[in-house]
Design a protein around this motif. Structure first.
Motif, mmCIF file in Angstrom:
data_model
loop_
_atom_site.group_PDB
_atom_site.id
_atom_site.type_symbol
_atom_site.label_atom_id
_atom_site.label_comp_id
_atom_site.label_asym_id
_atom_site.label_seq_id
_atom_site.Cartn_x
_atom_site.Cartn_y
_atom_site.Cartn_z
ATOM 1 N N ALA A 106 0.808 -1.217 0.000
ATOM 2 C CA ALA A 106 0.000 0.000 0.000
ATOM 3 C C ALA A 106 0.839 1.263 0.000
ATOM 4 N N SER A 107 2.052 1.163 0.526
ATOM 5 C CA SER A 107 2.870 2.369 0.644
ATOM 6 C C SER A 107 3.909 2.523 -0.461
ATOM 7 N N GLY A 108 3.994 1.564 -1.351
ATOM 8 C CA GLY A 108 4.976 1.716 -2.424
ATOM 9 C C GLY A 108 5.060 0.484 -3.297
ATOM 10 N N GLN A 109 5.665 0.648 -4.456
ATOM 11 C CA GLN A 109 5.802 -0.485 -5.372
ATOM 12 C C GLN A 109 7.214 -0.539 -5.944
ATOM 13 N N ALA A 110 7.659 -1.730 -6.218
ATOM 14 C CA ALA A 110 8.948 -1.939 -6.881
ATOM 15 C C ALA A 110 8.821 -3.152 -7.793
ATOM 16 N N PRO A 111 8.031 -3.061 -8.845
ATOM 17 C CA PRO A 111 7.860 -4.197 -9.752
ATOM 18 C C PRO A 111 9.186 -4.595 -10.393
ATOM 19 N N PHE A 112 9.342 -5.888 -10.717
ATOM 20 C CA PHE A 112 10.615 -6.338 -11.288
ATOM 21 C C PHE A 112 10.575 -6.370 -12.809
ATOM 22 N N ALA A 113 9.405 -6.162 -13.394
ATOM 23 C CA ALA A 113 9.308 -6.169 -14.861
ATOM 24 C C ALA A 113 8.153 -5.283 -15.294
ATOM 25 N N ALA A 114 8.250 -4.788 -16.520
ATOM 26 C CA ALA A 114 7.153 -4.028 -17.120
ATOM 27 C C ALA A 114 6.750 -4.739 -18.399
ATOM 28 N N ILE A 115 5.455 -4.761 -18.656
ATOM 29 C CA ILE A 115 4.965 -5.464 -19.843
ATOM 30 C C ILE A 115 4.042 -4.562 -20.647
ATOM 31 N N LEU A 116 4.329 -4.465 -21.930
ATOM 32 C CA LEU A 116 3.409 -3.824 -22.865
ATOM 33 C C LEU A 116 2.676 -4.957 -23.560
ATOM 34 N N GLY A 117 1.432 -5.169 -23.159
ATOM 35 C CA GLY A 117 0.695 -6.299 -23.693
ATOM 36 C C GLY A 117 -0.574 -5.872 -24.409
ATOM 37 N N CYS A 118 -1.190 -6.831 -25.092
ATOM 38 C CA CYS A 118 -2.446 -6.557 -25.783
ATOM 39 C C CYS A 118 -3.590 -6.501 -24.760
ATOM 40 N N ALA A 119 -4.619 -5.749 -25.112
ATOM 41 C CA ALA A 119 -5.786 -5.637 -24.237
ATOM 42 C C ALA A 119 -6.635 -6.902 -24.245
ATOM 43 N N ASP A 120 -6.309 -7.836 -25.096
ATOM 44 C CA ASP A 120 -7.066 -9.078 -25.237
ATOM 45 C C ASP A 120 -7.332 -9.725 -23.871
ATOM 46 N N SER A 121 -8.587 -10.061 -23.640
ATOM 47 C CA SER A 121 -8.986 -10.583 -22.322
ATOM 48 C C SER A 121 -8.374 -11.941 -22.001
ATOM 49 N N GLY A 143 -3.329 -4.762 -29.651
ATOM 50 C CA GLY A 143 -2.203 -4.897 -30.577
ATOM 51 C C GLY A 143 -0.865 -4.553 -29.952
ATOM 52 N N ASN A 144 -0.860 -4.351 -28.619
ATOM 53 C CA ASN A 144 0.377 -3.953 -27.898
ATOM 54 C C ASN A 144 1.224 -2.973 -28.712
ATOM 55 N N VAL A 145 0.549 -1.944 -29.214
ATOM 56 C CA VAL A 145 1.253 -0.956 -30.032
ATOM 57 C C VAL A 145 2.006 0.046 -29.153
ATOM 58 N N VAL A 146 3.091 0.524 -29.675
ATOM 59 C CA VAL A 146 3.888 1.523 -28.963
ATOM 60 C C VAL A 146 3.319 2.901 -29.278
ATOM 61 N N GLU A 147 2.823 3.563 -28.254
ATOM 62 C CA GLU A 147 2.351 4.942 -28.438
ATOM 63 C C GLU A 147 2.877 5.777 -27.263
ATOM 64 N N ASP A 148 2.716 7.081 -27.370
ATOM 65 C CA ASP A 148 3.396 7.981 -26.435
ATOM 66 C C ASP A 148 3.040 7.734 -24.966
ATOM 67 N N GLU A 149 1.747 7.555 -24.702
ATOM 68 C CA GLU A 149 1.360 7.394 -23.298
ATOM 69 C C GLU A 149 1.937 6.097 -22.713
ATOM 70 N N GLY A 150 1.914 5.042 -23.500
ATOM 71 C CA GLY A 150 2.481 3.781 -23.040
ATOM 72 C C GLY A 150 3.987 3.891 -22.862
ATOM 73 N N THR A 151 4.622 4.585 -23.785
ATOM 74 C CA THR A 151 6.075 4.768 -23.686
ATOM 75 C C THR A 151 6.420 5.593 -22.450
ATOM 76 N N SER A 153 4.728 5.686 -19.780
ATOM 77 C CA SER A 153 4.513 4.798 -18.638
ATOM 78 C C SER A 153 5.725 3.896 -18.430
ATOM 79 N N MET A 154 6.282 3.399 -19.521
ATOM 80 C CA MET A 154 7.472 2.546 -19.421
ATOM 81 C C MET A 154 8.666 3.342 -18.902
ATOM 82 N N GLU A 155 8.793 4.563 -19.377
ATOM 83 C CA GLU A 155 9.888 5.409 -18.887
ATOM 84 C C GLU A 155 9.748 5.645 -17.384
ATOM 85 N N TYR A 156 8.526 5.842 -16.973
ATOM 86 C CA TYR A 156 8.259 6.023 -15.543
ATOM 87 C C TYR A 156 8.679 4.773 -14.766
ATOM 88 N N ALA A 157 8.290 3.606 -15.282
ATOM 89 C CA ALA A 157 8.611 2.352 -14.599
ATOM 90 C C ALA A 157 10.119 2.151 -14.480
#
Ligand SMILES: [Zn+2]
Length: 264
Positions: A106-121, A143-151, A153-157
């Motif tokens: 609840a107080s913080g996160q440190a994920p070990f990987a980031a994934i750009l994936g498809c929205a497919d359920s 389509g796990n496309v690379v677009e600015d907002e996703g990029t 987000s990855m830069e943030y991660a």
């Protein structure tokens, strides 16, 4: 996402200022022994609990390392692949889903990987890689496309959360890729904002046109690989981290039939 950041000063990140060691210092739970957070196995099939914990600890490599020790890109990749093996063999641990895990995170996160994936359920990263809360930083778009907002987000991660691995996760029989193939073949225009996805997927479809095999499969693979290459070359943040050996960007394909992922 900043509600749960270790550092409250998101403005610092947004200004592009260097992130100091303090901001990247990982909290106690960062790479802790996930086995302790495993849900009871009562009534479930699968390996005995002790075996499961031992396997899980092994699967998580650095799980007993000091909390401030970050995993390497290769270790992060191994964690994902081990999690997928568990998923494929129906021996999941479902780590970090408990109320205790939620409280710790609840107080913080440190994920070990980031994934750009498809929205497919059918391709939820936390499930197919058998990880839980706080483990994987996920961006999903058809389509796990690379677009600015996703990029961004990855830069943030990578910059703010210290993530050492980005996966671009394509998958078998991707509807977005198939729709792009069909739209381009028909010389038609996609409806509404779907057109934006088609425009993003078009280069991969055109590049693989005429190759042996299934058009959509070939284009999906190409799209995942080119997406990973784009992110790895993205200046200034991601490219720099890749060159420093602190970040790896890989493309993967998920098989809808078997549940297995393969690195492309
Ligand atoms: Zn898809």
């Amino acid at each position: 996402m900043c509600d749960t950041c270790p550092s409250p000063d998101r403005r610092e990140f947004l200004r592009g200022a260097a992130i100091g060691a303090a901001a990247l210092a990982l909290p106690q739970w960062a790479f802790g022994a996930h086995g302790e957070e495993k849900k009871p196995d009562a009534g479930k099939k699968g390996p005995a609990k002790t075996d499961a914990r031992a396997e899980h600890a092994a699967a998580n490599g650095a799980s007993h390392a000091p909390a401030t020790q970050k995993v390497t890109p290769d270790e992060a990749l191994e964690r994902l692949m081990q999690g997928n093996k568990r998923y494929v063999s129906n021996k999941m641990f479902h780590p970090n889903e408990s109320p205790e895990a939620r409280t710790k995170l609840a107080s913080g996160q440190a994920p070990f990987a980031a994934i750009l994936g498809c929205a497919d359920s059918r391709v939820p990263p936390e499930i197919v890689f058998d990880h839980g809360l706080g483990d994987i930083f996920v961006v999903r778009v058809a389509g796990n496309v690379v677009e600015d907002e996703g990029t961004g987000s990855m830069e943030y991660a990578v910059e703010h959360l210290g993530v050492p691995l980005i996966v671009v996760l394509g998958h078998e029989r991707c509807g977005a890729v198939k729709a792009t193939v069909e739209t381009l073949e028909a010389g038609a225009e996609a409806p509404g904002h779907v057109a934006a996805l088609v425009a993003k997927l078009k280069p991969a479809v055109e590049k693989t046109k005429g190759l042996p095999g299934d058009n959509a499969e070939n284009a999906m693979r190409e799209n995942a690989k080119s997406g990973a290459a784009q992110l790895a070359a993205m200046e200034p943040i991601l490219k720099e981290k890749v060159e420093q050996g602190k970040l790896k960007v890989v493309a993967m394909r998920y098989d809808l039939d078997t549940g297995a992922v393969e690195v492309l």
